[in-house]
Scaffold this active site. Structure first.
Site, PDB file in Angstrom:
ATOM      1  N   SER A  96       0.864  -1.184   0.000  1.00 19.86           N
ATOM      2  CA  SER A  96       0.000   0.000   0.000  1.00 19.86           C
ATOM      3  C   SER A  96       0.899   1.232   0.000  1.00 19.86           C
ATOM      4  CB  SER A  96      -0.903   0.010   1.239  1.00 19.86           C
ATOM      5  OG  SER A  96      -1.781  -1.085   1.212  1.00 19.86           O
ATOM      6  N   LYS A 171      -7.182   1.801  -2.467  1.00 24.19           N
ATOM      7  CA  LYS A 171      -6.733   1.376  -1.146  1.00 24.19           C
ATOM      8  C   LYS A 171      -6.710   2.554  -0.177  1.00 24.19           C
ATOM      9  CE  LYS A 171      -5.201  -1.002   2.262  1.00 24.19           C
ATOM     10  NZ  LYS A 171      -3.992  -1.817   2.326  1.00 24.19           N
ATOM     11  N   LYS A 239       0.596   5.593   8.110  1.00 25.04           N
ATOM     12  CA  LYS A 239       1.233   5.800   6.806  1.00 25.04           C
ATOM     13  C   LYS A 239       0.194   5.977   5.714  1.00 25.04           C
ATOM     14  CE  LYS A 239       2.173   2.303   4.515  1.00 25.04           C
ATOM     15  NZ  LYS A 239       1.524   1.436   3.485  1.00 25.04           N
TER      16      LYS A 239
END
Length: 294
Positions: A96, A171, A239
């Site tokens: 990701s 995502k 993140k």
């Protein structure tokens, strides 16, 4: 038979490789953690000493590492994939990472005759272990069609979203929705508990109505039972939310609920909670309420 390579053997990568091996595929593996390589080699994988070596002996190279700089290092760093990859091979990045960087990586790989898909996943460790991951794919239709049978060994909901970077964009959207829903679940259970209701019974009741969700089912139970071993670490969700907030700034839009969820993760991280499961966001709300959900 296509020879597979897999780089990144963490809590997600390891079970994903296991499913590929169980289906009878040759899988060449590499990770900086030699013990992970050794474990999978004992189950039939072929141990490699670098990302370059994986690329040299594989037709389809899957990458599953934590962040954008890690993917860049695996692909283009010293002993990286591009140093060994053959023209006509395919790279599938299931990490990701930044959608913008993904587009650049796809362009650089195309320059050396290598096709790429970005294919981040949702479902966490449980989804990886049960081969029920949701896989969000960006890239060309013909490449997707070629790789889809391998995706089907690792996941159930597999969707080609669009061209390069579209999988990563999806995502990021997923991580926004998950973080905000964790926050809502934590607030609901914290409120119910401090008001004197049994949070386990409240959760049971909510599961039968419009507030029902996978987050309420899985993470609500974690909050009540205090089971915060990862799962999906707060540091990784932070993140992903950073990617969301940075992208939102470039699009000149506001994501207020996402920003609030990130601040709650920050509060837990400040108390040495970076490696707790993201359901531990409830700890920040408990601090504000001076009350534990239990």
């Amino acid at each position: 038979m296509t020879i597979l390579g897999f780089i990144g053997l963490g809590i997600m990568g390891k079970p994903m490789v296991g499913h590929l091996l169980a289906a009878g595929h040759q899988v060449n593996v590499y990770d900086r953690d030699a013990s992970a390589v050794k474990e999978l080699a004992s189950r039939g994988a072929v141990a490699c000493r670098s990302s370059r070596e994986v690329a040299t002996v594989s037709d389809l190279i899957i990458v599953m590492v934590p962040d954008t700089p890690d993917v860049e290092q695996v692909l283009f760093g010293e002993d990286g994939v591009v140093e060994g990859v053959r023209r006509g091979s395919t790279v599938v990045d299931m990490s990701s990472i930044s959608p913008i960087a993904t587009k650049e990586f796809a362009r650089k790989l195309a320059d050396v005759g290598v096709s790429m898909l970005d294919a981040p996943v949702s479902g966490g460790q449980v989804g990886a272990e049960k081969a029920i991951l949701s896989i969000m794919v960006g890239g060309k239709q013909e490449v997707f069609d070629r790789v889809k049978p391998y995706f089907e060994l690792m996941g159930k909901n597999i969707v080609l979203i669009g061209d390069h970077g579209a999988g990563q964009t999806c995502k990021v959207a997923n991580q926004i929705a998950v973080a905000v829903t964790i926050a809502a679940t934590a607030e609901a259970l914290a409120f119910a508990s401090k008001a004197g209701a049994d949070p386990a019974k409240v959760r049971q009741a909510l599961m039968g109505g419009l507030a029902s969700s996978r987050i309420m089912e899985l993470h609500g139970e974690r909050m009540i039972k205090r089971t915060f071993q990862p799962g999906f670490r707060i540091r990784l969700h932070q993140k992903d939310l950073n990617l969301a907030l940075q992208s939102a700034r470039s699009l000149h839009m506001s994501l207020p609920a996402t920003a609030l969820a990130q601040e709650m993760f920050n509060a837990v991280a400040a108390r040495d909670g970076l490696d707790l499961d993201h359901s531990a966001m409830v700890l920040a709300l408990e601090e504000l309420a001076n009350h534990k959900v239990a």
